[in-house]
Motif scaffolding. Sequence first.
Motif, PDB file in Angstrom:
ATOM      1  N   ALA A  61       0.855  -1.401  -0.120  1.00 35.26           N
ATOM      2  CA  ALA A  61       0.060  -0.040   0.013  1.00 35.26           C
ATOM      3  C   ALA A  61       0.860   1.245   0.096  1.00 35.26           C
ATOM      4  CB  ALA A  61      -0.906   0.072   1.248  1.00 35.26           C
ATOM      5  N   ALA A  62       1.892   1.297   0.848  1.00 31.82           N
ATOM      6  CA  ALA A  62       2.833   2.425   0.916  1.00 31.82           C
ATOM      7  C   ALA A  62       3.424   2.651  -0.399  1.00 31.82           C
ATOM      8  CB  ALA A  62       3.768   2.412   2.109  1.00 31.82           C
ATOM      9  N   GLU A  63       3.759   1.532  -1.223  1.00 33.68           N
ATOM     10  CA  GLU A  63       4.653   1.699  -2.388  1.00 33.68           C
ATOM     11  C   GLU A  63       3.791   2.231  -3.425  1.00 33.68           C
ATOM     12  OE1 GLU A  63       6.940  -1.319  -5.389  1.00 33.68           O
ATOM     13  OE2 GLU A  63       6.048  -2.047  -3.538  1.00 33.68           O
ATOM     14  N   ILE A  64       2.411   1.616  -3.246  1.00 33.25           N
ATOM     15  CA  ILE A  64       1.431   2.448  -4.275  1.00 33.25           C
ATOM     16  C   ILE A  64       1.432   3.695  -4.342  1.00 33.25           C
ATOM     17  CG2 ILE A  64      -0.993   2.271  -5.033  1.00 33.25           C
ATOM     18  CD1 ILE A  64      -1.026  -0.777  -4.672  1.00 33.25           C
ATOM     19  N   ASP A  65       1.108   4.339  -2.727  1.00 33.73           N
ATOM     20  CA  ASP A  65       1.074   5.735  -2.730  1.00 33.73           C
ATOM     21  C   ASP A  65       2.182   6.395  -3.277  1.00 33.73           C
ATOM     22  OD1 ASP A  65      -1.313   5.564  -1.385  1.00 33.73           O
ATOM     23  OD2 ASP A  65      -0.529   5.384   0.676  1.00 33.73           O
TER      24      ASP A  65
END
Length: 244
Positions: A219-223
């Motif tokens: 999720a953080a990588e997508i952001d």
Amino acid sequence: MRRIRVIGIGPGDPDQVTLEAVAAMHSVAYFVVADKGADDPLLAARQELLTRHVGSAAQVVAVRDPERDRADPADYRGAVSDWHEARAEAYERVMLDHEGDVGFLVWGDPAFYDSTIRIVERVLARGKVEAEWDVIPGISSLQLLAARHRIVLHEIGQPITVTTARKLREAVEAGADNILVMLSARIDLDGFDEWHIWWGANLGTEHERLVAGPVADVAAEIDQARAATKADAGWVMDAYLLRS
């Protein structure tokens, strides 16, 4: 009688424009293209695509896109309807001022979350423009998302739900567990930690980015990837598959 051609041009890569679409581009006298303001990257991308497939002499009529009223989120459908009517009026004026067949270039495929077909119907319903019209399909971002991640979009014999980010929670509450999501103003994956995601942004362009994995892990990588895409390209369009 003139002809209106609604032409799907794929997610962004000129190589993914179909031969049928290229033939349709060559058959019209001019193209009506929405202009969202100074340095509109999507307008520039359409012009580059036309130069590639039609030539630098392709006539483009840029129409300033009417502003959509976003003051009342509860009246989303009403605001979109008013916006479509304003677009229909603007496109009608162009067609009354220009002779010959006209082309509308639609990102991806005109069947997926695009208003051009509805707006053409409105123009014709107003009665001032007489025309035959057709729709040329294009490769959609959903197809390219699956190809880039090398996946089938559904489990064996199982359905797919295609929805918008604002309707994602409703789809989950209704029991959907294999969901394609489009039109994300922002990414909200709270509560999806146990799901798997295949995500892509600006598919088919030089700024394309891909992320896949368990939501809790990526999720953080997508952001970060989404922010980087917008910084690099000036815009971001993403789509993703969520599967429980």
